[in-house]
Design a protein around this motif. Structure first.
Motif, PDB file in Angstrom:
ATOM      1  N   GLY A  47      11.180 -51.300  -6.103  1.00 12.92           N
ATOM      2  CA  GLY A  47      12.300 -50.503  -5.485  1.00 12.92           C
ATOM      3  C   GLY A  47      13.053 -49.503  -6.161  1.00 12.92           C
ATOM      4  O   GLY A  47      13.970 -49.035  -5.809  1.00 12.92           O
ATOM      5  N   GLY A  66      14.109 -47.491  -3.250  1.00 13.61           N
ATOM      6  CA  GLY A  66      13.219 -47.799  -2.076  1.00 13.61           C
ATOM      7  C   GLY A  66      14.244 -48.270  -0.895  1.00 13.61           C
ATOM      8  O   GLY A  66      13.763 -47.493   0.308  1.00 13.61           O
ATOM      9  N   GLU A 107      14.707 -45.544   2.743  1.00 12.35           N
ATOM     10  CA  GLU A 107      14.565 -46.177   3.958  1.00 12.35           C
ATOM     11  C   GLU A 107      16.139 -45.862   4.844  1.00 12.35           C
ATOM     12  O   GLU A 107      16.022 -45.535   5.934  1.00 12.35           O
ATOM     13  CB  GLU A 107      14.170 -47.525   4.178  1.00 12.35           C
ATOM     14  CG  GLU A 107      12.952 -47.862   3.682  1.00 12.35           C
ATOM     15  CD  GLU A 107      12.537 -49.242   4.242  1.00 12.35           C
ATOM     16  OE1 GLU A 107      12.353 -49.711   5.198  1.00 12.35           O
ATOM     17  OE2 GLU A 107      12.567 -50.226   3.178  1.00 12.35           O
TER      18      GLU A 107
END
Length: 239
Positions: free
Chosen positions: A35, A199, A203
């Protein structure tokens, strides 16, 4: 894939440039936890420089790896001559190409040794991209002696991907979607994605945009952000 030139990505580009221009061992690595944007960095290097990117899979053999590299470079020939063809390639194109090996943590030591050969004997720059699982192969009692030469060639030529700072979080993830964002909201966003985990930040920004659109606003308010954070927390708990 749109490339965001965050501070870690800029460092990865500088490393790739060093590998291409160096007269010595042209092997480097990008490492970091899941991530942190390693694949983003790999795509940035691919966009900036001539070469090929290989995304490895579990159990990939050295033969499959070399086949992927030659296919990416449009090198055609019998499989028994692949390495010979790779030796000739940099001389044919007139520059040092770079091979970006994403998910290098999924390769066994034999495949990693082939990459050392491609750097040493074929004249390629090789950039290995992987998680801490990749790094363990260089400290494991069984594989350490087998990868000793590769480790020496990497040396200090590495970039460790970390979390984004607050400024990069706002610049690359919030401003393109919402324009200027209140400083308190931007700070809450940054802390909510584990202080800039790439990451998670991607999102979370996507969910913020969705909720803002549902509420017919183009502004990222604290209310919208908290709702997105609640969704994010529930999603992580479910996982």
């Amino acid at each position: 894939m749109e490339v965001k030139k965050t501070k870690p990505v800029r460092e990865a580009l500088q490393l790739a440039n060093l590998l291409i221009e160096t007269d010595g061992a042209a092997v480097g690595e990008i490492v970091g936890e899941t991530g942190t944007g390693k694949t983003q960095a790999a795509h940035a290097v691919l966009t900036e420089f001539n070469g090929v990117r290989i995304c490895c899979h579990e159990g990939m053999t050295r033969y499959q790896l070399v086949a992927r590299i030659t296919a990416g470079l449009d090198i055609e020939g019998p499989s028994t001559r692949w390495l010979e063809l790779l030796e000739k390639y940099p001389h044919q194109v007139g520059y040092r190409p770079i091979v970006i090996v994403d998910e290098a943590n999924k390769l066994k030591w034999q495949a990693l040794e082939v990459l050392r050969y491609i750097a040493d004997e074929c004249g390629f720059a090789v950039l290995l991209v992987g998680t801490e699982l990749y790094e363990r192969q260089f400290s494991n009692a069984r594989t350490r002696p087998l990868l000793l030469q590769l480790g020496r060639r990497i040396g200090a030529k590495r970039v460790r991907m970390g979390h984004l700072d607050r400024a990069d979080c706002a610049r690359f993830l919030l401003h393109p979607k919402f324009g200027e964002v209140d400083k308190e909201v931007a700070t809450r966003f940054w802390t909510g994605c584990r202080r800039g985990n790439w990451g998670e930040a991607v999102e979370l920004a996507g969910e913020c945009l969705r909720l803002a659109q549902v509420n017919n606003t183009q502004t990222l308010t604290m209310g919208v952000l908290e709702a997105a954070l609640n969704w994010f927390a529930n999603r992580r708990d479910a996982a």
